[in-house]
Design an enzyme around this catalytic site. Structure first.
Site, PDB file in Angstrom:
ATOM      1  CE  LYS A   1      -4.469   0.889   0.277  1.00 50.41           C
ATOM      2  NZ  LYS A   1      -5.532   0.067  -0.293  1.00 50.41           N
TER       3      LYS A   1
ATOM      4  N   GLY B   1     -20.962   6.575   3.413  1.00 51.87           N
ATOM      5  CA  GLY B   1     -19.973   6.958   2.399  1.00 51.87           C
ATOM      6  C   GLY B   1     -20.495   6.669   1.004  1.00 51.87           C
TER       7      GLY B   1
ATOM      8  N   GLY C   1     -19.127   7.325  -2.087  1.00 55.14           N
ATOM      9  CA  GLY C   1     -18.046   7.617  -3.029  1.00 55.14           C
ATOM     10  C   GLY C   1     -18.024   6.650  -4.196  1.00 55.14           C
TER      11      GLY C   1
ATOM     12  CB  VAL D   1     -16.968   1.476  -3.188  1.00 57.51           C
ATOM     13  CG1 VAL D   1     -17.555   0.083  -2.999  1.00 57.51           C
ATOM     14  CG2 VAL D   1     -15.536   1.375  -3.677  1.00 57.51           C
TER      15      VAL D   1
HETATM   16  P1  NAI Z   1     -14.138   7.707  -1.959  1.00 56.22           P
HETATM   17  O1  NAI Z   1     -13.147   8.684  -1.480  1.00 56.22           O
HETATM   18  O2  NAI Z   1     -14.568   7.738  -3.392  1.00 56.22           O
HETATM   19  O3  NAI Z   1     -15.496   7.822  -1.101  1.00 56.22           O
HETATM   20  C1  NAI Z   1     -15.507   7.914   0.281  1.00 56.22           C
HETATM   21  C2  NAI Z   1     -16.780   8.700   0.633  1.00 56.22           C
HETATM   22  O4  NAI Z   1     -16.943   8.664   2.049  1.00 56.22           O
HETATM   23  C3  NAI Z   1     -16.714  10.181   0.234  1.00 56.22           C
HETATM   24  O5  NAI Z   1     -17.894  10.524  -0.441  1.00 56.22           O
HETATM   25  C4  NAI Z   1     -16.578  10.902   1.587  1.00 56.22           C
HETATM   26  O6  NAI Z   1     -17.177  12.186   1.566  1.00 56.22           O
HETATM   27  C5  NAI Z   1     -17.309   9.952   2.500  1.00 56.22           C
HETATM   28  N1  NAI Z   1     -16.944  10.054   3.918  1.00 56.22           N
HETATM   29  C6  NAI Z   1     -15.722  10.225   4.469  1.00 56.22           C
HETATM   30  N2  NAI Z   1     -15.805  10.229   5.810  1.00 56.22           N
HETATM   31  C7  NAI Z   1     -17.111  10.023   6.106  1.00 56.22           C
HETATM   32  C8  NAI Z   1     -17.848   9.914   7.317  1.00 56.22           C
HETATM   33  N3  NAI Z   1     -17.274  10.036   8.505  1.00 56.22           N
HETATM   34  N4  NAI Z   1     -19.187   9.700   7.251  1.00 56.22           N
HETATM   35  C9  NAI Z   1     -19.803   9.585   6.055  1.00 56.22           C
HETATM   36  N5  NAI Z   1     -19.170   9.689   4.874  1.00 56.22           N
HETATM   37  C10 NAI Z   1     -17.847   9.911   4.898  1.00 56.22           C
HETATM   38  O7  NAI Z   1     -13.600   6.256  -1.556  1.00 56.22           O
HETATM   39  P2  NAI Z   1     -13.941   4.862  -2.212  1.00 56.22           P
HETATM   40  O8  NAI Z   1     -12.998   4.580  -3.304  1.00 56.22           O
HETATM   41  O9  NAI Z   1     -15.408   4.773  -2.462  1.00 56.22           O
HETATM   42  O10 NAI Z   1     -13.544   3.864  -1.023  1.00 56.22           O
HETATM   43  C11 NAI Z   1     -14.362   3.748   0.134  1.00 56.22           C
HETATM   44  C12 NAI Z   1     -13.741   2.712   1.058  1.00 56.22           C
HETATM   45  O11 NAI Z   1     -13.657   1.446   0.398  1.00 56.22           O
HETATM   46  C13 NAI Z   1     -12.311   3.036   1.511  1.00 56.22           C
HETATM   47  O12 NAI Z   1     -12.107   2.598   2.827  1.00 56.22           O
HETATM   48  C14 NAI Z   1     -11.443   2.224   0.557  1.00 56.22           C
HETATM   49  O13 NAI Z   1     -10.197   1.892   1.119  1.00 56.22           O
HETATM   50  C15 NAI Z   1     -12.304   0.995   0.380  1.00 56.22           C
HETATM   51  N6  NAI Z   1     -12.077   0.293  -0.876  1.00 56.22           N
HETATM   52  C16 NAI Z   1     -12.156   0.936  -2.068  1.00 56.22           C
HETATM   53  C17 NAI Z   1     -11.950   0.243  -3.254  1.00 56.22           C
HETATM   54  C18 NAI Z   1     -12.043   0.906  -4.586  1.00 56.22           C
HETATM   55  O14 NAI Z   1     -11.874   0.220  -5.609  1.00 56.22           O
HETATM   56  N7  NAI Z   1     -12.332   2.198  -4.669  1.00 56.22           N
HETATM   57  C19 NAI Z   1     -11.638  -1.193  -3.241  1.00 56.22           C
HETATM   58  C20 NAI Z   1     -11.617  -1.779  -1.930  1.00 56.22           C
HETATM   59  C21 NAI Z   1     -11.825  -1.047  -0.794  1.00 56.22           C
END
Ligand code: NAI
Length: 356
Positions: A83, A178, A180, A182
């Site tokens: 990572k 969240g 985002g 995913v």
């Molecule tokens: P992202 O950055 O696109 O989305 C995260 C979302 O969570 C954002 O909209 C943000 O505003 C929101 N957020 C942050 N803190 C928050 C809180 N306290 N309460 C509510 N919402 C909050 O991230 P992504 O890519 O969607 O990843 C999400 C999680 O999944 C992360 O932990 C990441 O490590 C994990 N993950 C992601 C993968 C991917 O392919 N993108 C694959 C495997 C795991």
């Protein structure tokens, strides 16, 4: 003055390499942790986050890279885990020159580390890093996040099936924390299935989109963990379930994309005592890794989905193992993963010995 502890860091797990990258001319400060080097490269995303301290960034890199080794083992992939974390505010500091400098640092590892998207780094940023290194995966059309969402959806369905909740005569209620890369496509899959959604995000535009597109009910980030739902799907940051909030949980199942959802191992035990079924994060969110690993060979979307769908079966194996031994599902997953890693190392050792 106290220094940054590496070997004595509680997250250090005999990591094979930990590299500190710095380029003051572009404001780059990053850590790359390679947990296990296999015969192939070590895989893991690059995250950009405003950490409260250098120690927090190091701990995150160590913990996340170890989880990547376990994730690869449980997804049946012959790669080690790694990572990278970039210290900084993605909205303010994520400049093209910083991303190119990060690409150069990755290139310097000569292919031992192959990276892709994570929090704060999307496919646009991956494309900028690609300008300086061959060792990145992820591009338009082969985006890992929708595949990760598909895997989480499959994991939720398997968990509902294990708990006998698929036959209840009312809409299944899921809380998604969240929205985002995913969380949002996950909401689309859940809404299509007729599930009732409760959502939270720090970004009001994303909340409004979920209300408009999926009829979701929005709640505050503070209250979502205690929402009256069947499933809680953490899809934001880690350490969501703690010894303090575990008692307020109403969900019977925790199954989401976020890495390191449990703040400590003790929380896994508490969940078991409370009768909450926890889908170990590194198993349920493996879709992104499966997608990225396929890009190292010849990419085949149907095969990516076929492998991602197996996440449901793997979770059922872990649930049975945990129930038979009356242990938490998080410890059960670690046992099975450690066994698979040990077997793979023995195979690799035997192959090297045969060659010399
Ligand atoms: P992202 O950055 O696109 O989305 C995260 C979302 O969570 C954002 O909209 C943000 O505003 C929101 N957020 C942050 N803190 C928050 C809180 N306290 N309460 C509510 N919402 C909050 O991230 P992504 O890519 O969607 O990843 C999400 C999680 O999944 C992360 O932990 C990441 O490590 C994990 N993950 C992601 C993968 C991917 O392919 N993108 C694959 C495997 C795991």
């Amino acid at each position: 003055m106290t220094g940054l502890e590496v070997w004595s860091n509680v997250e250090f797990d005999e990591h094979e390499r930990v590299m500190f990258c710095s380029d003051p001319s572009v404001g780059l400060r990053a850590i790359i942790a390679l947990h296990r080097l296999g015969p192939g490269p070590s895989l893991g995303g690059t995250r950009m986050w405003l950490y409260p301290s250098e120690g927090a960034a190091l701990s995150d890199a160590l913990r996340l890279s170890r989880a990547m080794t376990y994730k690869a083992a449980m997804a049946g992939l012959p790669y080690g885990g790694a990572k990278a974390v970039i210290l900084g505010d993605a909205r303010r500091d994520r400049t093209p020159s910083l991303l190119r400098a990060m690409g150069q640092a990755i290139e310097g590892l000569g292919g031992q580390f192959v990276t892709g998207e994570d929090v704060g780094i999307g496919i646009e940023e991956v494309a900028l890093m690609r300008g300086a290194t061959r060792f990145v995966v992820g591009c338009h059309g082969q985006d890992s996040s929708p595949v990760a969402a598909r895997g989480v959806f499959r994991g939720i369905m398997a968990s509902l099936e294990y708990r006998g909740l698929l036959s209840v005569q009312r809409p299944i209620r899921v809380a998604v924390q969240g929205l985002g890369q995913v969380g949002m496509p996950l909401c689309a899959l859940l809404a299509k299935e007729g599930f009732e959604l409760t959502v939270s995000d720090l970004d009001s535009a994303r909340l409004n989109a979920a209300i408009r597109d999926f009829g979701a009910r929005a709640v505050s980030p503070e209250s979502i963990v205690e929402a009256s739902v069947d499933v809680l799907a953490p899809c934001a940051m880690g350490d969501v379930i703690t010894v303090d909030n575990v008692h307020g949980l109403k969900a019977q199942i925790i199954a989401g994309a976020a890495n390191n959802q449990l703040a400590s191992e003790g929380v896994g035990r508490l969940l078991r005592e409370k009768g909450v079924l926890y889908a170990p994060d590194y198993i349920i969110n493996a879709g992104g890794l499966i997608n990225n690993a396929m890009q190292l060979k010849s990419y085949n979307y149907e095969e990516v989905i076929r492998q991602t769908e197996k996440i449901g079966e793997t979770l059922l194996e872990v649930y049975h193992y945990a129930d038979e031994r009356e242990m938490s599902t998080s410890v059960a997953a670690d046992h099975i993963a450690q066994d698979r890693i040990a077997r793979a190392s023995m195979k690799q050792f035997a192959a090297v010995n045969k060659a010399v």
